[in-house]
Design a protein around this motif. Structure first.
Motif, mmCIF file in Angstrom:
data_model
loop_
_atom_site.group_PDB
_atom_site.id
_atom_site.type_symbol
_atom_site.label_atom_id
_atom_site.label_comp_id
_atom_site.label_asym_id
_atom_site.label_seq_id
_atom_site.Cartn_x
_atom_site.Cartn_y
_atom_site.Cartn_z
ATOM 1 N N LEU A 258 95.411 18.506 -14.974
ATOM 2 C CA LEU A 258 96.869 18.319 -14.936
ATOM 3 C C LEU A 258 97.210 17.088 -14.112
ATOM 4 N N SER A 259 98.134 16.272 -14.605
ATOM 5 C CA SER A 259 98.509 15.082 -13.849
ATOM 6 C C SER A 259 99.870 15.242 -13.190
ATOM 7 N N ILE A 260 100.415 16.444 -13.187
ATOM 8 C CA ILE A 260 101.631 16.657 -12.402
ATOM 9 C C ILE A 260 101.294 17.591 -11.251
ATOM 10 N N GLU A 261 101.972 17.356 -10.145
ATOM 11 C CA GLU A 261 101.708 18.153 -8.956
ATOM 12 C C GLU A 261 102.243 19.567 -9.205
ATOM 13 N N LEU A 262 101.376 20.556 -9.059
ATOM 14 C CA LEU A 262 101.828 21.939 -9.211
ATOM 15 C C LEU A 262 102.288 22.440 -7.859
ATOM 16 N N ARG A 263 103.500 22.901 -7.807
ATOM 17 C CA ARG A 263 103.994 23.525 -6.582
ATOM 18 C C ARG A 263 105.204 24.337 -6.980
ATOM 19 N N PRO A 264 105.597 25.299 -6.157
ATOM 20 C CA PRO A 264 106.822 26.022 -6.496
ATOM 21 C C PRO A 264 107.993 25.055 -6.442
ATOM 22 N N ASP B 100 105.190 29.937 -12.031
ATOM 23 C CA ASP B 100 105.724 31.038 -11.227
ATOM 24 C C ASP B 100 105.031 32.346 -11.583
ATOM 25 N N LEU B 101 104.822 32.534 -12.887
ATOM 26 C CA LEU B 101 104.274 33.810 -13.338
ATOM 27 C C LEU B 101 102.775 33.914 -13.119
ATOM 28 N N GLU B 102 102.098 32.773 -13.142
ATOM 29 C CA GLU B 102 100.643 32.828 -13.121
ATOM 30 C C GLU B 102 100.025 32.122 -11.930
ATOM 31 N N ALA B 103 100.854 31.489 -11.095
ATOM 32 C CA ALA B 103 100.385 30.859 -9.857
ATOM 33 C C ALA B 103 99.212 29.919 -10.103
ATOM 34 N N TRP B 104 99.432 28.949 -10.990
ATOM 35 C CA TRP B 104 98.365 27.990 -11.273
ATOM 36 C C TRP B 104 97.979 27.201 -10.027
ATOM 37 N N ASP B 105 98.989 26.881 -9.212
ATOM 38 C CA ASP B 105 98.668 26.073 -8.042
ATOM 39 C C ASP B 105 97.755 26.837 -7.092
ATOM 40 N N VAL B 106 98.000 28.142 -6.962
ATOM 41 C CA VAL B 106 97.133 28.952 -6.104
ATOM 42 C C VAL B 106 95.732 29.005 -6.705
ATOM 43 N N ALA C 128 101.718 36.379 -4.210
ATOM 44 C CA ALA C 128 101.127 37.564 -4.843
ATOM 45 C C ALA C 128 102.189 38.533 -5.342
ATOM 46 N N SER C 129 103.293 38.668 -4.591
ATOM 47 C CA SER C 129 104.258 39.698 -4.976
ATOM 48 C C SER C 129 104.915 39.391 -6.320
ATOM 49 N N ASN C 130 104.865 38.115 -6.771
ATOM 50 C CA ASN C 130 105.468 37.771 -8.058
ATOM 51 C C ASN C 130 104.473 37.830 -9.208
ATOM 52 N N LEU C 131 103.231 38.179 -8.927
ATOM 53 C CA LEU C 131 102.217 38.173 -9.980
ATOM 54 C C LEU C 131 101.920 39.595 -10.412
ATOM 55 N N THR C 132 101.433 39.719 -11.647
ATOM 56 C CA THR C 132 101.002 41.042 -12.097
ATOM 57 C C THR C 132 99.739 41.420 -11.331
#
Lengths: 546, 243
Positions: free
Chosen positions: A6-12, A235-241, B196-200
């Motif tokens: 990915l070439s965009i910075e992932l962050r919330p 947000d749903l999958e936390a790619w950055d994490v 974590a709290s927002n993830l399944t």
């Protein structure tokens, strides 16, 4: 999907920031995006404008058709952008080659018909085009993705649409501004617009400008929607994490491997056999990708059609759980039939009700109120006149005050004012010298000469300089301040007592040579300074006497 | 030569503007772009129209004097409405405030009279040729979404609180790690616990499986939870919660 590429910075980020990022993304890859985009849309636009707008004289229909076809054209931008975020910017040629697949009727039919009118089109398009779901699953997915960002998606649709019109207006105004004034004066707007032909030309010009604005702005709209989509998935999958954890695991594995190597060397040297059995943790580098079902295919990086939406695989259920799930609908039905869920309740509520029996005669202002209002407004009008007169007087007064203030300011800061400025008492000490007159001998020059003959050149020079400063401060009122250095003193003397400047500069030069550079001065030089001193600094009474 | 890690970062696309304080602390400003600012402008426009109408109706009863006052009101609203709010109201007009935006100098300091007057007087330039044509183009092309007035005045419109509050880490019994964790690992653990709290639950476990030596250390005989719960426990230890 390879998140590492990915070439965009992932962050919330919040939804607005995601939209902003869409603009930046378009600008970064502007060449690739606009080349592919215009390669397809420009010929189409020219055809539609030329045939429908100009030849058949229906500019309105041409604009409508261009507007209606947007979802089809937008697929091209989406194709380029979705590759560009993975740093694999497709060339115009490869985009054109992908065109039949992108514009395949089965992909576009819904988008061009019943889903055409929808304010969240930009957000739904990535779900439709990239995830390739159908039916209920697609609906569910769209709802999930647009939750929390639907407001931003809606506003961006309205905003870009409005911005297109505004920019069209702006460009139109620019065209009007560029028409020479002489022509407008000769012809005039009214005569210009009264002829049917001219009206048509203006309409066609507006159409061309509008389509041009549309071609310029649409990629940013698509990119904004795509960034919203990515934001939601992040947000749903936390790619950055995930990326962070991968990095951690990688460095951990590398550290372990290094440690293992060292221990192996150590073991080889010292023991021989047994210690090699270090924990085989280096395999941690080969962690399974999270979306095992997905192809890591560069040609379609996000999600390939028919691909599972990344919902992690469920664990196998044991028989008891399975039985519970199959029985669930019956159990639910039983629960729903309990009195808590099935009871009717009556509430009585007091509410205002329109009384239909009253006559429907329209209510009129009573005459007295009308008269009163008229009188009141007349009164106010008169009052306004008085206020107006007062205001005019006040305005003139204000102008007079401002003029006075201006005169004051000019006087205050001009040279003339300085002569009037209050004299402050000279400081007692200046540049480290005590300059009070009472601290000096009566005849400074003679005293200095005496010191010189005694071989105390330094004291002699010091006395001359001190005496000079004292006279300048107390007799000539040069405005020295405490804290002035020797150089500052010289500057002030140049401004206020110019006649003494040359001598003082020479004296100061010699003094600095002696005091700071530690040079030995020629006795003759100091002698000259002593003999010239009274000419400049003897007190007025002495001067008058001499 | 930059290490590959750093080189990769430098070309990562983002909208932030880093600002370094004299103490060498790097702050990140979050510049706000065209869309949200246009919405803020619309709200301000509505407020100004409201004020105009609220004053215009009684003033119209005062005849020419009222008209004169009204012209003054127009003038003040046009040129000083944004300036007064920006300087005295914490850098935000009502529209900007309602959308969580504010104006700063581009070094991150609060905006003063000079820059605010400059950026708002230059609206006239941004308005050309009509309806903010140049301003829109400038905001789209500038990497920090600044219009001409912003560029000249050295100001920037930012999100006041880009993430809407501080991140919260779910409370769990803290667990001490077996070995000291480096900073990268600590950050990753905190990021995981915040999100974590927002993830399944399944996704949480999937992420936890990426770092088995932290989430499931079988080699040593540790007790306590495994998987995602263990990572959250470690994060609780890292932020200093007591058992």
């Amino acid at each position: 999907m390879e998140l590492e590429r990915l070439s965009i910075e992932l962050r919330p980020r919040n939804a607005w920031e995601a939209l902003d990022l869409g603009v930046r993304l378009t600008m970064r890859h502007a060449r690739a995006i606009y080349a592919s985009w215009l390669a397809v849309t420009l010929p189409c636009a020219l055809l539609i404008i030329g045939i429908l707008g100009i030849a058949m004289r229906h500019p309105g229909w041409a604009v409508l058709l261009m507007w209606w076809l947007r979802p089809a054209f937008d697929r091209i931008v989406l194709h380029v952008i979705s590759h560009a975020v993975f740093d694999a910017v497709p060339s115009v040629r490869s985009t054109l080659r992908a065109l039949p697949r992108l514009l395949a009727p089965r992909n576009l039919f819904g988008a061009l018909t019943w889903r055409r009118i929808g304010l969240q089109r930009s957000l739904r398009m990535p779900v439709e085009a990239l995830e390739g779901l159908h039916g209920a699953a697609a609906r569910q997915r769209r709802t999930l993705i647009s939750r929390r960002v639907s407001g931003a998606a809606t506003w961006q649709c309205i905003a870009w649409q409005t911005l297109e019109s505004i920019l069209t207006l702006s460009l139109f105004a620019l065209c009007v501004l560029l028409v020479p004034n002489e022509i407008m004066e000769q012809v005039g707007w009214d005569t210009l617009m009264s002829q049917q032909d001219n009206v048509r030309v203006v309409g066609q010009l507006a159409m061309i400008l509008y389509v041009a604005c549309h071609l310029a702005l649409e990629p940013m709209y698509v990119a904004g929607g795509f960034m919203l989509y990515l934001k939601r998935r992040n947000d749903l999958e936390a790619w950055d994490v995930e990326l962070q954890l991968r990095r951690v695991a990688h460095s951990h594995a590398a550290a372990r491997a290094g440690a293992a190597l060292l221990s192996m060397l150590f073991a080889f040297c010292v023991v021989t056999a047994a210690a090699i059995a270090l924990p085989g943790r280096a395999t941690a580098a080969e962690i399974d990708p999270p979306f095992a079902g997905q192809e890591a295919d560069a040609s379609e990086p996000l999600v390939t059609p028919g691909d599972e939406v990344p919902q992690p695989a469920a664990k196998p259920l044991d028989p008891a759980q399975r039985r519970a799930i199959t029985n669930a609908p019956d159990v639910l039905k039983q629960i729903m039939q309990r009195p808590e869920f099935g009871k009717d309740e009556k509430h009585s509520v007091l509410r205002w009700r329109r009384d239909d029996s009253a006559d429907d005669k329209p209510w009129n202002f009573p005459d007295w109120l009308k008269d009163w209002l008229l009188a009141f407004s007349k009164l106010l009008h008169g009052f306004g006149k008085i206020l107006g007169t007062l205001g005019r007087v006040g305005g003139w007064l204000l102008i007079a005050c401002l003029a006075l203030a201006a005169v004051y300011v000019i006087l205050r800061y001009s040279r003339g004012w300085k002569r009037v400025a209050r004299r402050t008492a000279p400081p007692a000490e200046l540049a480290g010298f005590d300059i009070r007159p009472q601290s000096l001998p009566a005849d400074v020059a003679a005293a200095a000469r005496q010191l010189l003959h005694d071989g105390r050149t330094r004291e002699a020079m010091s006395l001359l300089f001190r005496g000079a400063l004292s006279v300048l401060a107390y007799r000539d009122h040069v405005p020295f301040t405490r804290g002035d250095t020797e150089g500052d003193c010289l500057d002030r003397v140049r401004q206020h007592a110019n006649a003494r400047f040359v001598y003082l500069a020479r004296l100061l030069g010699k003094w600095q040579e002696l005091a700071y550079a530690h040079r030995i001065l020629a006795v003759a030089d100091v002698e000259t300074l002593c003999s010239e001193w009274p000419r400049h600094f003897s007190t007025p009474t002495e001067a008058r006497r001499g | 030569m930059m290490p590959p890690e750093r080189r990769r970062y430098s070309r990562m696309l983002d909208t932030l503007r880093p600002v370094t304080t004299p103490e060498l602390i790097e702050l990140q400003l979050h510049p706000a772009g065209l869309l949200v600012r246009s919405l803020a402008w619309l709200i301000d426009m509505a407020v100004r129209m409201g004020i105009t109408m609220a004053l215009g109706i009684p003033l119209s009863l005062l005849g020419k004097f009222g008209g004169g006052i009204m012209l003054l009101v127009y003038f003040l609203l046009e040129w000083f409405y944004p300036v007064l709010f920006e300087v005295l109201g914490g850098g935000a007009t009502p529209g900007k405030r309602s959308l969580g935006l504010k104006v700063l100098n581009d070094n991150g300091t609060p905006i003063g009279w000079g820059p605010s007057l400059t950026r708002n007087l230059l609206r006239a330039a941004d308005f050309l040729p009509f309806a903010y044509g140049i301003g829109i183009a400038s905001m789209l092309l500038h990497r920090e979404f600044r219009r001409l007035g912003d560029i000249v005045a050295g100001t920037i419109v930012v999100y006041r609180d880009a993430l809407g509050g501080l991140p919260v880490i779910a409370t769990a019994p803290p667990l001490a790690p077996e070995e000291p964790l480096d900073r990268m690992t600590q950050r990753a653990l905190l990021a995981f616990a915040e999100r974590a709290s927002n993830l399944t639950p399944a996704r949480q476990e999937e992420l936890a499986d990426l770092v088995p030596y932290l989430s499931d250390p079988q080699a040593s005989q540790t007790r306590g939870p495994r998987g995602a719960a263990r990572l959250v426990g470690l994060a609780n230890h890292l932020v200093g919660r007591q058992a």
